[in-house]
Design a protein around this motif. Structure first.
Motif, mmCIF file in Angstrom:
data_model
loop_
_atom_site.group_PDB
_atom_site.id
_atom_site.type_symbol
_atom_site.label_atom_id
_atom_site.label_comp_id
_atom_site.label_asym_id
_atom_site.label_seq_id
_atom_site.Cartn_x
_atom_site.Cartn_y
_atom_site.Cartn_z
ATOM 1 N N THR A 61 0.836 -1.196 0.000
ATOM 2 C CA THR A 61 0.000 0.000 0.000
ATOM 3 C C THR A 61 0.872 1.248 0.000
ATOM 4 O OG1 THR A 61 -1.759 -1.143 1.199
ATOM 5 C CG2 THR A 61 -1.803 1.263 1.233
ATOM 6 N N VAL A 62 0.509 2.222 -0.818
ATOM 7 C CA VAL A 62 1.243 3.484 -0.934
ATOM 8 C C VAL A 62 0.335 4.608 -0.465
ATOM 9 C CG1 VAL A 62 2.389 5.085 -2.486
ATOM 10 C CG2 VAL A 62 2.626 2.627 -2.855
ATOM 11 N N THR A 63 0.756 5.315 0.573
ATOM 12 C CA THR A 63 -0.037 6.427 1.106
ATOM 13 C C THR A 63 0.437 7.775 0.595
ATOM 14 O OG1 THR A 63 1.377 6.483 3.075
ATOM 15 C CG2 THR A 63 -0.636 5.159 3.197
ATOM 16 N N GLU A 64 1.658 7.838 0.061
ATOM 17 C CA GLU A 64 2.171 9.059 -0.566
ATOM 18 C C GLU A 64 2.470 8.724 -2.029
ATOM 19 O OE1 GLU A 64 5.424 10.734 1.577
ATOM 20 O OE2 GLU A 64 4.434 10.568 3.517
ATOM 21 N N ASN A 82 7.411 6.524 -5.510
ATOM 22 C CA ASN A 82 6.831 5.551 -4.597
ATOM 23 C C ASN A 82 5.967 4.524 -5.329
ATOM 24 O OD1 ASN A 82 8.049 6.844 -2.461
ATOM 25 N ND2 ASN A 82 6.243 8.004 -1.858
ATOM 26 N N LEU A 83 5.247 4.968 -6.350
ATOM 27 C CA LEU A 83 4.430 4.036 -7.121
ATOM 28 C C LEU A 83 5.299 3.040 -7.877
ATOM 29 C CD1 LEU A 83 1.708 6.454 -8.564
ATOM 30 C CD2 LEU A 83 1.490 4.891 -6.618
ATOM 31 N N THR A 84 6.381 3.535 -8.489
ATOM 32 C CA THR A 84 7.286 2.654 -9.225
ATOM 33 C C THR A 84 7.938 1.643 -8.294
ATOM 34 O OG1 THR A 84 7.723 4.384 -10.863
ATOM 35 C CG2 THR A 84 9.302 2.566 -10.730
ATOM 36 N N ASN A 85 8.376 2.105 -7.120
ATOM 37 C CA ASN A 85 8.969 1.186 -6.154
ATOM 38 C C ASN A 85 7.975 0.119 -5.712
ATOM 39 O OD1 ASN A 85 11.423 2.485 -6.201
ATOM 40 N ND2 ASN A 85 11.021 3.741 -4.397
ATOM 41 N N ALA A 108 15.354 3.691 1.705
ATOM 42 C CA ALA A 108 15.312 3.684 0.239
ATOM 43 C C ALA A 108 15.471 2.269 -0.303
ATOM 44 C CB ALA A 108 16.405 4.602 -0.316
ATOM 45 N N PHE A 109 16.375 1.498 0.293
ATOM 46 C CA PHE A 109 16.537 0.098 -0.119
ATOM 47 C C PHE A 109 15.268 -0.692 0.160
ATOM 48 C CE2 PHE A 109 21.260 0.540 -0.171
ATOM 49 C CZ PHE A 109 21.480 -0.108 -1.383
ATOM 50 N N GLU A 110 14.720 -0.531 1.351
ATOM 51 C CA GLU A 110 13.533 -1.292 1.740
ATOM 52 C C GLU A 110 12.333 -0.925 0.871
ATOM 53 O OE1 GLU A 110 14.636 -2.033 6.453
ATOM 54 O OE2 GLU A 110 13.442 -0.288 5.864
ATOM 55 N N ALA A 111 12.268 0.328 0.419
ATOM 56 C CA ALA A 111 11.173 0.750 -0.445
ATOM 57 C C ALA A 111 11.206 0.033 -1.782
ATOM 58 C CB ALA A 111 11.230 2.262 -0.665
ATOM 59 N N GLU A 112 12.386 -0.427 -2.187
ATOM 60 C CA GLU A 112 12.519 -1.178 -3.433
ATOM 61 C C GLU A 112 12.611 -2.679 -3.172
ATOM 62 O OE1 GLU A 112 15.149 0.283 -6.396
ATOM 63 O OE2 GLU A 112 14.923 2.372 -5.783
ATOM 64 N N ASN A 113 12.128 -3.089 -1.997
ATOM 65 C CA ASN A 113 12.006 -4.498 -1.629
ATOM 66 C C ASN A 113 13.353 -5.186 -1.428
ATOM 67 O OD1 ASN A 113 10.339 -6.669 -0.913
ATOM 68 N ND2 ASN A 113 10.504 -7.580 -2.950
ATOM 69 N N TYR A 114 14.365 -4.421 -1.035
ATOM 70 C CA TYR A 114 15.631 -5.032 -0.644
ATOM 71 C C TYR A 114 15.599 -5.359 0.849
ATOM 72 C CZ TYR A 114 18.141 -3.938 -4.970
ATOM 73 O OH TYR A 114 18.569 -3.898 -6.267
ATOM 74 N N LYS A 115 16.218 -6.445 1.200
ATOM 75 C CA LYS A 115 16.458 -6.754 2.604
ATOM 76 C C LYS A 115 17.788 -6.128 2.989
ATOM 77 C CE LYS A 115 16.882 -10.658 5.808
ATOM 78 N NZ LYS A 115 16.935 -12.143 5.928
ATOM 79 N N VAL A 116 17.844 -5.474 4.130
ATOM 80 C CA VAL A 116 19.060 -4.798 4.575
ATOM 81 C C VAL A 116 19.651 -5.565 5.758
ATOM 82 C CG1 VAL A 116 20.020 -2.685 5.555
ATOM 83 C CG2 VAL A 116 18.269 -2.556 3.769
#
Length: 273
Positions: free
Chosen positions: A54-57, A62-65, A103-111
């Motif tokens: 879900t994207v609130t902003e 954010n939509l692309t991510n 920023a990494f997590e927004a693109e579905n990376y695990k940190v």
């Protein structure tokens, strides 16, 4: 839904027949809003093959991510090396790395954090490795682990402070990257203020690489160490200088003066334009 958001969604749909969207009024369908925990207008929920987010902003970024997050087959892992005084991933201050982590997590990376000194090799789970501003030197076994990881087609981002990290220079040199003991100074003329020492050079010129393709923005690099591409790296590899400071800049070599007295001037004999 606002007209700009609708326009964005229509643009995605125009460019891909795999993208579809529908608008739902939460006031008319409160049960659907409750099911998906929608608490605000202009919220966008993405679903694909059992994955959802879900994207609130709803900005374009954010939509692309979000699209990347729900469509990516596997989750990649960004591994941050620790143990050398690196900035903390949880630190919200200007020196911290919390924004980079998000920023990494927004693109579905695990940190993940990696204490390399206690390991024989870079973990196989690491899709990439980040060396982020170490204060203390790497041990010989750590440098060797990075070298083996790079030799096996690993990816490493080195962010090095203006001084130190001498033990990493030979490794980078094998890939055609020369790390210099300098700080980039850009002597700009500020309106009504006269000459001013510029330790945050602005960059408008970028090298030819897919990272910077069609990139037109101006970027700033506070307190930057200069690096140079050389043809002396491994056969088959090409080093590219991605960002270049202006013609009014130079690489200051007298770091004791710079850090001690916060002053610098171009010395044609020792500094580098």
């Amino acid at each position: 839904i606002t007209p700009p958001l609708r326009g964005l969604l229509e643009t995605y749909q125009y460019h891909s027949d795999k993208f579809r969207f529908e608008m739902v009024d939460p006031d008319r369908e409160p049960q659907l809003a409750e099911q998906y925990a929608i608490r605000a207008y202009n919220t966008v929920r993405f679903e694909y093959d059992g994955e959802s987010t879900t994207v609130t902003e709803p900005t374009e970024e954010n939509l692309t991510n979000a699209i990347i997050k729900v469509t990516r087959d596997t989750q990649k892992t960004a591994c941050f090396i620790e143990g050398h005084g690196e900035p903390a991933l949880e630190d919200e201050s200007a020196r911290g790395l919390s924004a980079l982590k998000r920023a990494f997590e927004a693109e579905n990376y695990k940190v993940e954090k990696v204490l390399l000194a206690s390991l024989e090799a870079i973990p196989a789970s690491c899709s990439m490795v980040l060396v982020t501003g170490p204060d203390r030197p790497f041990q010989a076994n750590e440098v060797a682990a990075l070298e083996r990881y790079l030799a096996s087609s690993g990816r490493v981002l080195f962010l090095l402070r203006p001084r130190g990290s001498d033990e990493l220079k030979p490794l980078l040199a094998t890939y055609g990257v020369t790390v210099e003991d300098t700080v980039v100074v850009d002597q700009v003329i500020r309106l009504f203020q006269g000459p001013s020492l510029g330790l945050s050079p602005l960059v408008r010129e970028y090298g030819a690489h897919e990272i910077t393709a069609n990139f037109r923005q101006v970027t700033m690099f506070p307190m930057s160490r200069s690096v140079r591409a050389t043809p002396d790296g491994k056969a088959g590899l090409t080093a590219v200088e991605l960002a270049k400071s202006s013609e009014s800049s130079w690489a200051e070599t007298d770091l004791e003066l710079l850090f001690g007295q916060s002053s610098a001037s171009l010395d044609e004999a020792s500094d580098k334009k």
